[in-house]
Scaffold this motif. Structure first.
Motif, PDB file in Angstrom:
ATOM      1  N   THR A  14       0.831  -1.212   0.000  1.00 60.34           N
ATOM      2  CA  THR A  14       0.000   0.000   0.000  1.00 60.34           C
ATOM      3  C   THR A  14       0.861   1.256   0.000  1.00 60.34           C
ATOM      4  OG1 THR A  14      -1.841  -1.098   1.120  1.00 60.34           O
ATOM      5  CG2 THR A  14      -1.740   1.301   1.285  1.00 60.34           C
ATOM      6  N   TYR A  15       1.942   1.225   0.741  1.00 60.24           N
ATOM      7  CA  TYR A  15       2.818   2.397   0.803  1.00 60.24           C
ATOM      8  C   TYR A  15       4.005   2.291  -0.154  1.00 60.24           C
ATOM      9  CZ  TYR A  15       0.098   3.862   4.812  1.00 60.24           C
ATOM     10  OH  TYR A  15      -0.933   4.263   5.618  1.00 60.24           O
ATOM     11  N   LYS A  16       4.021   1.244  -0.985  1.00 61.22           N
ATOM     12  CA  LYS A  16       5.067   1.050  -1.999  1.00 61.22           C
ATOM     13  C   LYS A  16       6.462   1.153  -1.384  1.00 61.22           C
ATOM     14  CE  LYS A  16       2.289   2.634  -5.931  1.00 61.22           C
ATOM     15  NZ  LYS A  16       2.208   3.534  -7.085  1.00 61.22           N
ATOM     16  N   MET A  17       6.640   0.496  -0.252  1.00 60.10           N
ATOM     17  CA  MET A  17       7.939   0.492   0.413  1.00 60.10           C
ATOM     18  C   MET A  17       8.855  -0.500  -0.305  1.00 60.10           C
ATOM     19  SD  MET A  17       6.478   0.633   4.321  1.00 60.10           S
ATOM     20  CE  MET A  17       7.899   1.341   5.115  1.00 60.10           C
ATOM     21  N   LYS A  18      10.108  -0.129  -0.460  1.00 59.69           N
ATOM     22  CA  LYS A  18      11.041  -0.925  -1.253  1.00 59.69           C
ATOM     23  C   LYS A  18      11.730  -1.980  -0.389  1.00 59.69           C
ATOM     24  CE  LYS A  18      15.039  -0.548  -4.309  1.00 59.69           C
ATOM     25  NZ  LYS A  18      16.067   0.381  -4.891  1.00 59.69           N
ATOM     26  N   LEU A  19      11.561  -3.237  -0.770  1.00 60.85           N
ATOM     27  CA  LEU A  19      12.250  -4.331  -0.090  1.00 60.85           C
ATOM     28  C   LEU A  19      13.669  -4.463  -0.634  1.00 60.85           C
ATOM     29  CD1 LEU A  19       9.507  -7.106   0.151  1.00 60.85           C
ATOM     30  CD2 LEU A  19      10.834  -6.193   2.068  1.00 60.85           C
ATOM     31  N   LEU A  20      14.649  -4.392   0.266  1.00 54.74           N
ATOM     32  CA  LEU A  20      16.046  -4.564  -0.135  1.00 54.74           C
ATOM     33  C   LEU A  20      16.446  -6.038  -0.114  1.00 54.74           C
ATOM     34  CD1 LEU A  20      17.674  -1.620   1.869  1.00 54.74           C
ATOM     35  CD2 LEU A  20      16.880  -1.630  -0.505  1.00 54.74           C
ATOM     36  N   ALA A  21      15.742  -6.816   0.686  1.00 53.69           N
ATOM     37  CA  ALA A  21      16.026  -8.254   0.769  1.00 53.69           C
ATOM     38  C   ALA A  21      14.817  -8.941   1.385  1.00 53.69           C
ATOM     39  CB  ALA A  21      17.277  -8.517   1.613  1.00 53.69           C
ATOM     40  N   GLY A  22      14.656 -10.235   1.057  1.00 54.01           N
ATOM     41  CA  GLY A  22      13.596 -11.016   1.665  1.00 54.01           C
ATOM     42  C   GLY A  22      12.240 -10.783   1.029  1.00 54.01           C
ATOM     43  N   ARG A  23      11.187 -10.968   1.802  1.00 53.09           N
ATOM     44  CA  ARG A  23       9.816 -10.920   1.303  1.00 53.09           C
ATOM     45  C   ARG A  23       8.927 -10.162   2.277  1.00 53.09           C
ATOM     46  NH1 ARG A  23       6.997 -14.176   4.688  1.00 53.09           N
ATOM     47  NH2 ARG A  23       8.088 -15.932   5.700  1.00 53.09           N
ATOM     48  N   ASN A  24       7.681  -9.992   1.843  1.00 51.90           N
ATOM     49  CA  ASN A  24       6.675  -9.353   2.683  1.00 51.90           C
ATOM     50  C   ASN A  24       6.214 -10.345   3.762  1.00 51.90           C
ATOM     51  OD1 ASN A  24       4.775  -7.555   3.642  1.00 51.90           O
ATOM     52  ND2 ASN A  24       3.349  -7.828   1.946  1.00 51.90           N
ATOM     53  N   ILE A  25       5.617  -9.822   4.838  1.00 49.15           N
ATOM     54  CA  ILE A  25       5.037 -10.719   5.836  1.00 49.15           C
ATOM     55  C   ILE A  25       3.804 -11.407   5.245  1.00 49.15           C
ATOM     56  CG2 ILE A  25       5.883  -9.391   7.807  1.00 49.15           C
ATOM     57  CD1 ILE A  25       3.197  -8.083   8.039  1.00 49.15           C
ATOM     58  N   THR A  26       3.447 -12.555   5.787  1.00 46.95           N
ATOM     59  CA  THR A  26       2.298 -13.303   5.270  1.00 46.95           C
ATOM     60  C   THR A  26       1.008 -12.759   5.875  1.00 46.95           C
ATOM     61  OG1 THR A  26       2.375 -14.927   7.066  1.00 46.95           O
ATOM     62  CG2 THR A  26       3.721 -15.368   5.102  1.00 46.95           C
ATOM     63  N   GLY A  27      -0.097 -13.237   5.382  1.00 45.53           N
ATOM     64  CA  GLY A  27      -1.389 -12.808   5.882  1.00 45.53           C
ATOM     65  C   GLY A  27      -1.841 -13.548   7.109  1.00 45.53           C
ATOM     66  N   ARG A  28      -0.992 -14.390   7.691  1.00 50.59           N
ATOM     67  CA  ARG A  28      -1.378 -15.177   8.868  1.00 50.59           C
ATOM     68  C   ARG A  28      -1.071 -14.398  10.141  1.00 50.59           C
ATOM     69  NH1 ARG A  28       2.206 -20.287   7.958  1.00 50.59           N
ATOM     70  NH2 ARG A  28       3.618 -18.588   7.351  1.00 50.59           N
ATOM     71  N   ASP A  29      -2.112 -14.007  10.853  1.00 51.47           N
ATOM     72  CA  ASP A  29      -1.928 -13.239  12.086  1.00 51.47           C
ATOM     73  C   ASP A  29      -1.334 -14.078  13.208  1.00 51.47           C
ATOM     74  OD1 ASP A  29      -2.990 -11.052  10.827  1.00 51.47           O
ATOM     75  OD2 ASP A  29      -5.033 -11.382  11.571  1.00 51.47           O
ATOM     76  N   SER A  30      -1.413 -15.395  13.073  1.00 46.93           N
ATOM     77  CA  SER A  30      -0.952 -16.260  14.163  1.00 46.93           C
ATOM     78  C   SER A  30       0.561 -16.445  14.159  1.00 46.93           C
ATOM     79  CB  SER A  30      -1.621 -17.637  14.040  1.00 46.93           C
ATOM     80  OG  SER A  30      -1.312 -18.217  12.772  1.00 46.93           O
ATOM     81  N   VAL A  31       1.226 -16.005  13.086  1.00 46.55           N
ATOM     82  CA  VAL A  31       2.681 -16.162  12.974  1.00 46.55           C
ATOM     83  C   VAL A  31       3.330 -14.786  13.053  1.00 46.55           C
ATOM     84  CG1 VAL A  31       4.586 -16.942  11.530  1.00 46.55           C
ATOM     85  CG2 VAL A  31       2.423 -18.216  11.545  1.00 46.55           C
ATOM     86  N   THR A  32       4.321 -14.628  13.930  1.00 42.25           N
ATOM     87  CA  THR A  32       5.001 -13.339  14.067  1.00 42.25           C
ATOM     88  C   THR A  32       6.195 -13.286  13.130  1.00 42.25           C
ATOM     89  OG1 THR A  32       4.341 -13.158  16.382  1.00 42.25           O
ATOM     90  CG2 THR A  32       6.167 -11.773  15.651  1.00 42.25           C
ATOM     91  N   GLU A  33       6.115 -12.408  12.150  1.00 41.55           N
ATOM     92  CA  GLU A  33       7.212 -12.167  11.216  1.00 41.55           C
ATOM     93  C   GLU A  33       7.532 -10.676  11.240  1.00 41.55           C
ATOM     94  OE1 GLU A  33       6.352 -15.628   7.875  1.00 41.55           O
ATOM     95  OE2 GLU A  33       5.510 -13.628   7.570  1.00 41.55           O
ATOM     96  N   PHE A  34       8.822 -10.381  11.186  1.00 42.79           N
ATOM     97  CA  PHE A  34       9.263  -8.990  11.261  1.00 42.79           C
ATOM     98  C   PHE A  34       9.901  -8.553   9.955  1.00 42.79           C
ATOM     99  CE2 PHE A  34       9.533 -10.382  15.741  1.00 42.79           C
ATOM    100  CZ  PHE A  34       8.754  -9.404  16.342  1.00 42.79           C
TER     101      PHE A  34
END
Length: 799
Positions: free
Chosen positions: A540-560
């Motif tokens: 939504t904010y078009k933030m640029k990923l320098l490495a890795g991936r976006n967080i998943t849609g699963r609220d039960s898993v904590t990803e940073f």
């Protein structure tokens, strides 16, 4: 005698209409600007000084003593405020409020439901708060009702807005479609300057009804939305109380007490201390006060220059009057009378301009505090009288002394020298002083505009354009409602992405704390900031990923997802090395895995440096929906969003705000200062032009025969214009040599208060000098060309 002074003064002013008009215009504009600045400063300097026991009232602020420096805040907590009241005999009262932004408030009268969204004027308050500050009660004082759950005190404007009447005691409001509030009292509108001005005051025990999970006894639940005010006993040293609070830190914060340093901020300082959300810097007050004085001074300089220049034309008059018996004292008061007449005319013009410009001042200052009733305020009237007397003295004293001191014989023979009429050197010095002030203001305006433009157009590390945020109900929606709203929004082609979030990437959000990286035993020595959002946040904010991936849609898993600043703080330069490492967020207590690294972005305004940050899902804290839109047909698209909202939340008010507008609010103070300085710079230039025109007009009249002779001998308009223009060009250049370093020093100090700023380059200063030079040449050139185009025969016949 006095009547004769006035009669002669008016006759002379009428005979010299050009100079009279120029003087009234110049003095009137200078006095109007000085008066507007006085109104502006009076408003800010009198903020909350009407409160009872003003000098004994303080706000409790918090300095976090971190390893990397001090972080200032206004954070407090419910149990901390209660402890202040219980633990310290020197504290008479402790007022506490908790702000409740974006509150949905509804009424149900005659089975007709009305819903309202209140952006920032709803607070939870205790009894002491309602008794510490001055509230004009309509009817019975209901401060004691703040101890009962489910009660509220509202302002008279809210009563009329919601019910159409002020007779509303006992009626019911509903907060967030969840809690009923009985109206227990009505307070009058606060028209006096105050920072303590809300519209709905809800009893503090009601907070637990609205937010059952809120830990009312947890000292660690500090928030910038919580404010504590104290009133000290008479003759109590605030420093002593601060030290005692510090000693009891272990009771409040346990082993982490060393990081917490509570201070008592005087009520007088709250409005001006930007470290703790002050409304205006005291440096701005001094700057505007100085500008007001200088505008008045340059207007007086115009009068002095033209009056002393005119002295030569009035030499014979003075000589005749002295021969006929007039004393120097009588002549002095005669010319002071003329000054007084001009000043009074200028004062009338100034008051008319002030009345016209008060709405403009309201617009620039983002307030409705400035209105015509100010013209009848006793302090305002005293200022106007003082300004009139000061201008009469400044503008009239020196010319009156010079003119009344003419030698009668020399005056009768018309053999007065320029030195005897005040001196060309003095007049040139005064003109240079005017030009220095004008150039400093112009250069300052250029710097302000460029810095503000830099703020508004700098790369923030994300795309703020065409994104709106919609406030969610206070009672957090169920998972199914969230999915339903998001899916419905994404069905429309104009919506490209949707995110659930706490706030936008750049905001006043203060969530954050310590961090533990890669399963280390020790916490890191620096703090991080938290940004809460789901898998839609990054796109939504078009933030640029320098490495890795976006967080998943699963609220039960904590990803940073971490930003570059955090990576560099950890001493890692390769983003890939961050992936897969564990991270524990001290603020939320969540532990998980780093799945991505984003390019650094600004978490707050560009006035402060970038900070380390983590982005992760935290569904319980989501309070907004962020929607990226197609920028075409925005009105139609927002209407569609409103319909989708009503479908999913029929009992809630649809309230939205554009993210770029939220970011722009960071710089309201700079925008305000820029608007004011730009306007006053224009006024300074106009006043200077009036003075220059008067001066060159006098010079042309004195040398009209010379111009005629030069034309007869073959001189062109360009050479005659250069004859007069080169003298004024030299004055502008000399003024620039003085103004440039002054402006550089002042603006460099101002720019140094920002973490990100423009570079003060040579062309910025040069632009101010060039602009004043061009305006000066245009002013001088207009009058000289007009004289040079006269028929030389007519010029030679002039007496």
């Amino acid at each position: 005698m006095f009547k004769n002074y006035i009669k002669i003064a008016l006759r002379n002013l009428r005979l010299n209409r050009t100079y009279t008009i120029l003087n009234i215009l110049g003095l009137g504009m200078g006095m109007a600007c000085a008066t507007l600045i006085f109104v502006f400063l009076q408003h800010h300097l009198s903020t909350d000084r009407h409160q009872p026991d003003f000098d004994r009232t303080y706000r409790v602020v918090l300095n976090l003593l971190l390893d990397e420096g001090i972080e200032n805040g206004i954070d407090s907590s419910v149990p901390f405020a209660a402890s202040l009241a219980q633990d310290y005999a020197q504290i008479e009262r402790v007022g506490f409020i908790r702000k409740n932004p974006n509150s949905t408030v509804s009424t149900n009268e005659g089975n007709v439901v009305k819903r309202f969204i209140e952006k920032d004027n709803v607070v939870f308050a205790n009894q002491d708060f309602m008794e510490m500050f001055r509230f004009g009660w309509l009817g019975k004082n209901a401060a004691v009702s703040m101890n009962e759950p489910g009660t509220a005190v509202i302002s008279e404007s809210i009563a009329v807005k919601y019910f159409g009447t002020k007779d509303v005691i006992g009626k019911t409001l509903k907060l967030g479609n969840a809690v009923n509030l009985r109206i227990s009292g009505i307070v009058k509108e606060q028209h006096l300057p105050t920072d303590i001005n809300y519209s709905i005051y809800i009893s503090l025990p009601t907070l637990k009804l609205l937010e059952p999970d809120y830990e009312m006894d947890n000292f660690g639940w500090l928030s910038a939305r919580n404010l504590s005010y104290v009133r000290l006993a008479r003759d109590t040293d605030a420093g002593v109380v601060e030290n005692e609070i510090k000693k009891n830190g272990g009771k409040y914060y346990g082993e982490t007490a060393k990081y917490y340093d509570h201070r008592l901020q005087p009520l007088a300082a709250i409005h001006f201390d930007e470290r703790y959300d002050g409304k205006i810097r005291m440096s701005v007050i001094w700057i505007l006060g100085g500008v007001g004085v200088f505008l008045l001074v340059i207007a007086c300089i115009n009068f002095i220059n033209m009056a002393t220049a005119q002295a030569l034309k009035r030499a014979k008059e003075i000589g005749v009057r002295k021969v006929l018996g007039s004393t120097q004292r009588q002549l002095f008061f005669q010319f002071m009378s003329e000054t007084a007449a001009v000043t009074l005319g200028a004062a009338v013009l100034a008051l008319l301009l002030v009345a016209m410009l008060l709405p403009v001042l309201n617009n620039w200052a983002h307030t409705e505090a400035f209105h015509l009733t100010i013209l009848f305020d006793i302090q305002f009237l005293l200022f106007v009288i003082f300004a009139i007397l000061l201008v009469i003295l400044l503008a009239g004293f020196y010319p009156s002394v010079i003119i009344s001191g003419f030698n009668p014989v020399a005056a009768m023979k018309n053999k007065m020298s320029a030195r005897q009429s005040g001196g060309i050197g003095l007049r040139k010095s005064l003109v240079v002083f005017q030009l220095v002030i004008a150039q400093v203001l112009v250069i300052g305006t250029v710097v302000l505009v460029l810095q503000l433009d830099y703020f508004q157009n700098a790369d923030l590390g994300f795309d703020k354009n065409a994104v709106i945020t919609i406030s969610l109900p206070k009672m957090n929606p169920e998972q199914s409602a969230r999915h339903s709203l998001k899916n419905d929004l994404l069905q429309y082609p104009a919506v490209s992405s949707v995110a659930w979030q706490y706030e936008a990437p750049s905001s006043q959000m203060g969530y954050g704390g310590s961090v533990r990286f890669d399963n280390k035993v020790e916490w890191e020595k620096f703090v991080i900031r938290d940004r809460f959002g789901d898998s839609g946040y990054i796109p939504t904010y078009k933030m640029k990923l320098l490495a890795g991936r976006n967080i998943t849609g699963r609220d039960s898993v904590t990803e940073f997802i971490v930003n570059e600043e955090l990576m560099l703080k950890l001493g890692i330069s390769d983003p890939e090395q961050m992936l897969g490492r564990s991270l524990e967020d001290g603020n939320s207590g969540l532990k998980g895995e780093i799945v991505g690294v984003v390019k650094s972005f600004h978490l707050k305004s560009l006035q402060v440096a970038k900070e380390p940050c983590v982005i992760f899902a935290h569904p319980k804290l989501y309070k907004q929906v962020a929607v990226r839109l197609d920028s075409k047909n925005l009105a139609e698209t927002i209407a569609t969003l409103s319909a989708v909202w009503r479908k999913n939340f029929p009992d809630e008010v649809f309230s939205y705000e554009f993210v770029d507008e939220q970011v722009a609010k960071f710089y309201e103070k700079e925008q305000q200062l820029t608007s004011l300085i730009r306007a006053f710079a224009v006024v300074a230039i106009v006043i200077c032009c009036l003075g220059l025109y008067g001066m060159v007009n006098f010079m042309v009249e004195q040398r009209i025969k010379e111009i005629g002779v030069r034309k007869v001998l073959g001189a062109g308009i360009d050479s005659i214009t250069l004859l007069f223009g080169k003298e004024f060009m030299a004055l502008v250049v000399f003024a620039f040599v003085v103004a440039a370093p002054v402006a550089w020093y002042l603006m460099a100090r101002w720019l140094n208060s920002f973490a990100y700023r423009i570079t003060f380059e040579w062309w910025i200063a040069a632009s101010g000098g060039i602009l004043i030079l061009l305006i000066t040449l245009a002013t001088v050139g207009y009058r000289v060309v007009k004289a040079a185009m006269m028929d030389p025969v007519k010029s030679l016949r002039v007496e």
